[in-house]
Enzyme design. Sequence first.
Site, PDB file in Angstrom:
ATOM      1  N   PHE A   1      26.941  85.747  19.274  1.00  0.00           N
ATOM      2  CA  PHE A   1      26.983  86.117  17.855  1.00  0.00           C
ATOM      3  C   PHE A   1      27.046  84.839  17.034  1.00  0.00           C
ATOM      4  CE2 PHE A   1      28.422  87.233  13.711  1.00  0.00           C
ATOM      5  CZ  PHE A   1      27.731  88.390  13.447  1.00  0.00           C
TER       6      PHE A   1
ATOM      7  N   ASP B   1      28.929  76.285  18.583  1.00  0.00           N
ATOM      8  CA  ASP B   1      29.272  77.110  17.426  1.00  0.00           C
ATOM      9  C   ASP B   1      30.763  77.432  17.513  1.00  0.00           C
ATOM     10  OD1 ASP B   1      29.759  79.006  15.533  1.00  0.00           O
ATOM     11  OD2 ASP B   1      27.970  80.205  15.928  1.00  0.00           O
TER      12      ASP B   1
ATOM     13  N   LYS C   1      34.344  79.734   8.576  1.00  0.00           N
ATOM     14  CA  LYS C   1      35.519  80.610   8.497  1.00  0.00           C
ATOM     15  C   LYS C   1      36.786  79.889   8.016  1.00  0.00           C
ATOM     16  CE  LYS C   1      33.911  84.006  11.932  1.00  0.00           C
ATOM     17  NZ  LYS C   1      33.527  85.167  11.141  1.00  0.00           N
TER      18      LYS C   1
HETATM   19  C1  LIG Z   1      30.604  82.269  16.347  1.00  0.00           C
HETATM   20  C2  LIG Z   1      30.139  82.683  14.984  1.00  0.00           C
HETATM   21  N1  LIG Z   1      29.131  82.012  14.393  1.00  0.00           N
HETATM   22  C3  LIG Z   1      28.686  82.341  13.175  1.00  0.00           C
HETATM   23  C4  LIG Z   1      29.226  83.404  12.484  1.00  0.00           C
HETATM   24  C5  LIG Z   1      28.681  83.775  11.135  1.00  0.00           C
HETATM   25  O1  LIG Z   1      29.563  83.426  10.122  1.00  0.00           O
HETATM   26  P1  LIG Z   1      29.381  84.082   8.673  1.00  0.00           P
HETATM   27  O2  LIG Z   1      29.756  85.515   8.780  1.00  0.00           O
HETATM   28  O3  LIG Z   1      30.333  83.291   7.794  1.00  0.00           O
HETATM   29  O4  LIG Z   1      27.954  83.877   8.288  1.00  0.00           O
HETATM   30  C6  LIG Z   1      30.275  84.128  13.058  1.00  0.00           C
HETATM   31  C7  LIG Z   1      30.869  85.275  12.352  1.00  0.00           C
HETATM   32  O5  LIG Z   1      31.591  86.084  12.888  1.00  0.00           O
HETATM   33  C8  LIG Z   1      30.744  83.777  14.342  1.00  0.00           C
HETATM   34  O6  LIG Z   1      31.726  84.443  14.947  1.00  0.00           O
END
Ligand SMILES: Cc1ncc(COP(=O)(O)O)c(C=O)c1O
Length: 403
Positions: A146, A231, A258
């Site tokens: 994700f 990530d 986040k």
């Molecule tokens: C690992 C990871 N990357 C990227 C994102 C995307 O972040 P955003 O919702 O701020 O676009 C998330 C969101 O849950 C995430 O868990």
Amino acid sequence: MTTALDGLTGPAIELAEHWTAHNYHPLPVVIASGEGAWVTDVDGRRYLDCLAGYSALNFGHRHPDLIAAAHAQLDRVTLTSRAFLHDQFGPFCQELATLCGKDLVLPMNTGAEAVETAIKVARKWGYKVKGVPDGQATIVVAADNFHGRTTTIISFSTDPDARADYGPYTPGFRIVPYGDLAALADAIDDTTVAVLIEPIQGEAGVLVPPPDYLPGVRELCTASNVLFVADEVQSGLGRTGATFACGDVVPDVYVLGKALGGGIVPVSAIAANRDVLGVLRPGEHGSTFGGNPLACAVARAVIALLGTGQPQANARLVGAYLHERLNTLVGHGLTAVRGRGLWAGIDIDPALMTGRQACEALLTHGVLAKDTHGSTLRLAPPLLVTEGDVDVAVDALTAVLKG
Ligand SMILES: Cc1ncc(COP(=O)(O)O)c(C=O)c1O
């Protein structure tokens, strides 16, 4: 506690349901205020927040240092755009780069934007530095990933809910099983510019890879002249008890989001060395709000909090207690518990209830949690929770599992 839809809760839900697109299925609770790990709804009921804004609220609701930084900045200047510099920008970049042990940072707003930025930078690095033939760059990603919701990112999602009906899809991605180094090695060739993975897969259910996985990814990437892009949007900034879930393994690119915005403003960024991020030239990438003064001021206060080591230490200590207590429920309604620090993926025996049903029941016991898939829940309270808070959550879960 009841969550009767009388009082102010019912009408507030009806209003929202009537006027918003239904891309979420929120629990029937309407929050009016929050402090630390606790929130209060419009009818005055208190709940322990065990989602913490999907880890955007690592430091809790309205942390005094973060609120003070935001207030001070609100009274000075909030937006300049990147057309001009402002006095929070340089210090923010320096402090975040230092936290990451990297030369440079590039701020954006949301996690998905930061992932997109990493993808663009990796591709450009591939063409300009590695010498991949134009238009041929590939990026290897993991199944059940994700990384956000943009069209390019969902192009390499394996979740039909996230992906179906949104094609045509962006090419250039190869998907391999998470945690499988042999499959990763097979997928890398001369066109590969990056391996993009979560060090722990959050949305997939807090899946922790085998211990040799991240060091192995590092080795493979180094040997193949491929960028290791981690990530850490959900796993980073204290959640696992360390600043980064990658720990001692150093990726080429950190992707952050986040918690960087302290639960106050969206702030994301990528951090990398000059040989990677230096490929960008003026006009090639940007964002109106990325790196704005308010975002930088709040993020600086976040970085200062992390600099104390206190949130990480509490995540380790109280996280160990959380896992100890959760593990006693395996075989008593739970089939598995995974995770690290204050981050737990728990599998409820599907014969008992779905994850959604468990969350609805937890709500009536004053605990907010969110299912990920099927009968899996994620518990990720703010990093400042006490063992007493953990008791509240696990006692509620125990009661729910007993029916
Ligand atoms: C690992 C990871 N990357 C990227 C994102 C995307 O972040 P955003 O919702 O701020 O676009 C998330 C969101 O849950 C995430 O868990």
